[in-house]
Each structure stands twice: as structure tokens, then as C-alpha cells.
Write a protein that holds these residues in place. Structure first.
Motif, short mmCIF file in Angstrom:
data_model
loop_
_atom_site.label_atom_id
_atom_site.label_comp_id
_atom_site.label_asym_id
_atom_site.label_seq_id
_atom_site.Cartn_x
_atom_site.Cartn_y
_atom_site.Cartn_z
N ASN A 196 -22.05 6.73 38.59
CA ASN A 196 -22.99 7.90 38.27
C ASN A 196 -23.60 7.50 36.93
O ASN A 196 -24.74 8.24 36.84
N ILE A 197 -23.29 6.49 36.24
CA ILE A 197 -24.04 5.71 35.16
C ILE A 197 -25.28 5.15 35.57
O ILE A 197 -25.50 4.38 36.53
N LYS A 198 -26.53 5.80 35.03
CA LYS A 198 -27.73 5.01 35.39
C LYS A 198 -28.05 3.79 34.48
O LYS A 198 -28.79 2.98 34.92
N VAL A 199 -27.76 3.88 33.45
CA VAL A 199 -28.26 2.80 32.44
C VAL A 199 -26.96 2.23 31.55
O VAL A 199 -26.19 3.25 31.01
N GLY A 200 -26.63 1.33 31.60
CA GLY A 200 -25.28 0.73 30.72
C GLY A 200 -25.99 -0.49 30.06
O GLY A 200 -26.42 -1.59 30.13
N ILE A 201 -25.93 -0.10 28.72
CA ILE A 201 -26.49 -0.90 27.74
C ILE A 201 -25.24 -1.79 26.82
O ILE A 201 -24.29 -1.28 26.25
N ASN A 202 -25.64 -3.24 26.91
CA ASN A 202 -24.67 -3.89 26.10
C ASN A 202 -25.54 -4.21 24.93
O ASN A 202 -26.39 -5.18 24.82
N PHE A 203 -25.04 -3.86 23.50
CA PHE A 203 -25.88 -4.02 22.29
C PHE A 203 -25.07 -4.84 21.44
O PHE A 203 -23.85 -4.79 21.14
N ASP A 204 -25.53 -6.05 20.82
CA ASP A 204 -24.99 -6.75 20.02
C ASP A 204 -26.13 -7.44 19.25
O ASP A 204 -27.40 -7.32 19.32
N LEU A 205 -25.57 -8.57 18.14
CA LEU A 205 -26.71 -9.20 17.18
C LEU A 205 -27.41 -10.29 18.06
O LEU A 205 -27.03 -10.54 19.26
N PRO A 206 -28.67 -10.50 17.59
CA PRO A 206 -29.66 -11.20 18.61
C PRO A 206 -29.01 -12.59 19.12
O PRO A 206 -29.20 -12.71 20.15
N ARG A 222 -28.75 -1.91 36.77
CA ARG A 222 -28.62 -0.79 35.72
C ARG A 222 -28.11 -1.27 34.29
O ARG A 222 -28.16 -0.67 33.12
N ALA A 223 -27.63 -2.69 34.33
CA ALA A 223 -27.18 -3.28 32.93
C ALA A 223 -28.50 -3.79 32.08
O ALA A 223 -29.45 -4.49 32.67
N LYS A 224 -28.25 -3.46 31.05
CA LYS A 224 -29.50 -3.88 30.06
C LYS A 224 -28.91 -4.57 28.63
O LYS A 224 -27.78 -4.05 28.41
N ASP A 225 -29.33 -5.57 28.30
CA ASP A 225 -29.03 -6.15 27.01
C ASP A 225 -29.98 -5.90 25.88
O ASP A 225 -31.16 -5.96 26.35
N VAL A 226 -29.49 -5.42 24.66
CA VAL A 226 -30.41 -5.03 23.70
C VAL A 226 -29.87 -5.83 22.32
O VAL A 226 -28.62 -5.49 22.36
N SER A 227 -30.80 -6.40 21.51
CA SER A 227 -30.21 -6.84 20.52
C SER A 227 -30.53 -6.10 19.11
O SER A 227 -31.65 -5.28 19.25
N GLY A 228 -29.85 -6.24 18.09
CA GLY A 228 -30.16 -5.43 16.92
C GLY A 228 -28.99 -5.55 15.88
O GLY A 228 -28.12 -6.13 16.20
N SER A 229 -29.01 -4.79 14.98
CA SER A 229 -27.84 -4.50 13.91
C SER A 229 -27.49 -3.00 13.99
O SER A 229 -28.27 -2.04 13.78
#
Ligand code: SAM
Length: 334
Positions: A196-206, A222-229
Motif C-alpha cells: 500500500n505504501i506509495k513512497v518510501g524515503i530513506n533519509f540520512d546525512l549527505p 517507490r524507494a527514494k533517498d533524501v539527504s539532509g539533517s
């Protein structure tokens, strides 16, 4: 009356012979380093088909014969390997555990001298508390050393129990963000189990995301990587998971992370925190209180009791919906 010399001898005998438990505790780092060597050179693997001489193993691996014998002999006294005599050893129930990759990765991390290094600040913490320390120092140091970062990520993966995902209900969410998700193992598991999940974001330091994209590119659309703090901003989502994140931080920093999430969370969103819940009534040995000390040394972090989780949630504009399985804390906005 005993003479001072007699008292002295007796004290030494107490420590070295009679009180083995105290001796083992005091010299724990000797054992820790010896296990590190055994795990690093994968010695248990050479015994997987039965007993072998340490000399044969040292030739296979390219190690110093006599030293390997002495390391294995000492470990055998502590139950890691069995000394079969004549320079031969076999696997014990403990060394057999090193045949499992996940267990070996955890051992490689936890017995690593870099993990030990953080404990050198213990006295400072005991004298002055930890309020002046930023946990971010440890993570910055970690990500500047890609080998250590990989070792760390592999061990974290080893510590991830598939039951965490299986027992968590993601059925109401379209976008889930794993905050501090490292190499994306956890998000991968969440997506695998929840169509059911449309977007799964993996968030961590750059730098962590950069390494992840090199080593483990996504193969689920559906998997996305996003960087930030997470002290600045996190992507919008209706569920945030944080596995072994909050315990890294003191109350002030942990609250700041929740406040960042509070700004981005969609209406009726939830936060799923996977961390220990310290049970104060439990007088038995509980690994969470040792992790509590380790987290303190890593940078002022802590493991929390139910009461402490409630205080943290309230300080950050959240309420606790539920404590589950002793390791999952579900929050929603106040
Ligand atoms: C204990 S690890 C947990 C990793 C992962 N959740 C797991 O259980 O395998 C903590 C993670 O937080 C990340 N981290 C540290 N500081 C961060 C920050 N300011 N913003 C985002 N992630 C951060 C680290 O890079 C690391 O991947």
C-alpha cells in the motif's frame, strides 16, 4: 594479624584466582580485542568442518603461528573455541555464532577499538555531565571514515529484527520516511512488506546517502533517498520511523528532532520509534542499561523508561499512543 605483604598477596589471589568474575569484568577489553581478531580473520570459518590446528589456520590466513595459537588458547579459556590439545581447536557454541554474518558484523563493530574510544570520555561525563557535548561529533567522525561507516551500517542491519516491520501496522500510510535510515535496509524491508505504501524515503546525512547510492542503489521504484539533517528539515510524510536514533541523543537534541518532524508531518500522521524501553522493575541483567551507558559515551545519548519517553513526547508537542513489544513507541501530535 596478617602482615602487609600477606594482605597484598591475598588481595592479588582474590582478584586473579578466587574472584574470576571480577577479573573478567576488569579485563574485559583484553577479551574484547581477542574476539575482534578472531572475528576479523574469520577464524571460526576455518573450524566449520571440524577441529584444526591453529598452525594450519595461520598458514591459510597468513598470520603469525605462535600468536594465533596464544589468542585461540586464551579465547578457549573464556568459552570461545574449544582447546582440543596438541595445538588443535574446534568451534564452541560461542565461536559457532561467528559463522552467522549478522552476528559477526555486530561483533566486529562492538569490539572495534573505535567503539572503545568513545568510552575514554566516561570520567569527564561522570564529573561534569554531558550537557556540553554534541552527539553530532560522533556521527561526523563516523561518516568521514567510509570503512567504519560500512562496518557500522552492516552491524545495524544485523541488529534489525524482521519482526520490527512485521509487527508494525503501516496499512494507513502512503508516504513513510525512515529518519536516519543509513543504508536503507529498514525501508527496503518496510516496502517489501507493505504494497500500500506509495513512497518510501530513506533519509540520512549527505555522505551516508552518497555511500548508500554507490553501494546499494534502489531497485524499488517507490524507494527514494533524501539527504539532509534532522535538525534542519525532513521530507513530508504521514509516518516517520526512527530505528536506534533517539537513543543517540540527549533530551534537548532528541526533542529538536521530534520538533523538526512535527513541522513536516501530515495531519493524523504517526511517529514509530524503535528503541529500548528500559524496565526499571527488572532487576535482572538487561542489555538496555549497558547500551544506555554506551549511548552516553557516544555523545550524551540515553535509553529511556516509559516515563522518560512520555516526558520527551510532551516536551516536543507529541503524545504517546502506545508502547509495544518493549521496543516500539508510537507517537502522534498533541
Ligand atoms: C544508530 S544509527 C541507526 C541507523 C539505522 N536507523 C539503523 O537502525 O540501522 C544512526 C543514524 O543517524 C544518522 N544521523 C546522525 N546525525 C544525523 C543528522 N543530523 N541528520 C540525519 N541523520 C543523522 C547516522 O548517519 C546514522 O545512520
Amino acid at each position: 594479624m596478617q602482615s602487609t605483604i600477606e594482605q597484598d598477596i591475598q588481595l592479588k589471589e582474590n582478584i586473579f584466582h578466587e574472584n574470576r568474575q571480577l577479573f573478567n569484568l576488569v579485563t574485559g577489553f583484553w577479551r574484547s580485542m581477542a574476539i575482534q581478531m578472531a572475528a576479523k580473520f574469520d577464524i571460526a570459518r576455518y573450524l566449520a568442518n571440524g577441529k584444526q590446528s591453529s598452525q594450519w589456520i595461520s598458514h591459510q590466513v597468513g598470520l603469525h603461528d605462535e600468536t594465533l595459537f596464544r589468542v585461540m588458547r586464551a579465547l578457549a579459556v573464556s568459552g570461545v573455541f574449544i582447546d582440543e590439545g596438541n595445538g588443535e581447536f574446534s568451534n564452541s557454541s560461542l565461536s559457532s555464532l561467528l559463522l552467522d554474518t549478522n552476528t559477526r558484523n555486530i561483533v566486529l563493530l562492538e569490539s572495534n577499538p573505535l567503539q572503545f574510544k568513545v568510552w575514554l570520555k566516561s570520567e569527564d561525563y561522570l564529573m561534569k555531565g554531558y550537557s556540553t557535548t554534541s552527539g553530532q561529533e560522533y556521527w561526523n567522525e563516523l561518516v568521514s571514515n567510509p570503512d567504519y561507516e560500512t562496518l557500522f551500517a552492516n552491524a545495524m542491519h544485523g541488529l534489525t529484527r524482521p519482526s520490527f516491520v512485521k509487527r508494525s501496522d503501516f496499512s494507513a500510510f502512503e508516504t513513510v520516511c525512515d529518519v536516519g535510515g543509513s543504508q536503507g535496509w529498514f525501508m527496503e524491508e518496510i516496502l517489501k512488506n507493505n504494497s500500500n505504501i506509495k513512497v518510501g524515503i530513506n533519509f540520512d546525512l549527505p555522505s551516508v546517502i552518497e555511500l548508500k547510492q554507490k553501494q546499494r542503489p534502489n531497485n524499488d521504484a517507490r524507494a527514494k533517498d533524501v539527504s539532509g539533517s534532522f535538525f534542519e528539515s525532513v521530507p513530508e510524510a504521514d509516518c516517520y520511523t526512527m530505528k536506534r536514533i533517539m537513543h543517540d541523543w540527549n533530551q534537548n537534541d532528541a526533542s529538536k528532532i521530534l520538533q523538526t518532524i512535527s513541522k513536516a508531518i501530515k495531519p493524523n500522521g504517526k511517529v514509530y520509534i524503535y528503541d529500548f524501553i528500559v524496565d526499571k522493575s527488572n532487576k535482572m541483567y538487561d542489555v538496555s542499561v549497558w547500551y544506555d551507558l554506551h549511548m552516553l559515551n557516544v555523545g550524551g545519548g540515553k535509553e529511556r523508561t516509559e516515563q522518560e519517553w512520555k516526558e520527551l513526547a510532551s516536551l516536543s508537542g507529541f503524545i504517546i499512543d502506545e508502547f509495544k513489544f518493549g521496543e516500539l513507541i508510537i507517537l502522534s501530535k498533541k
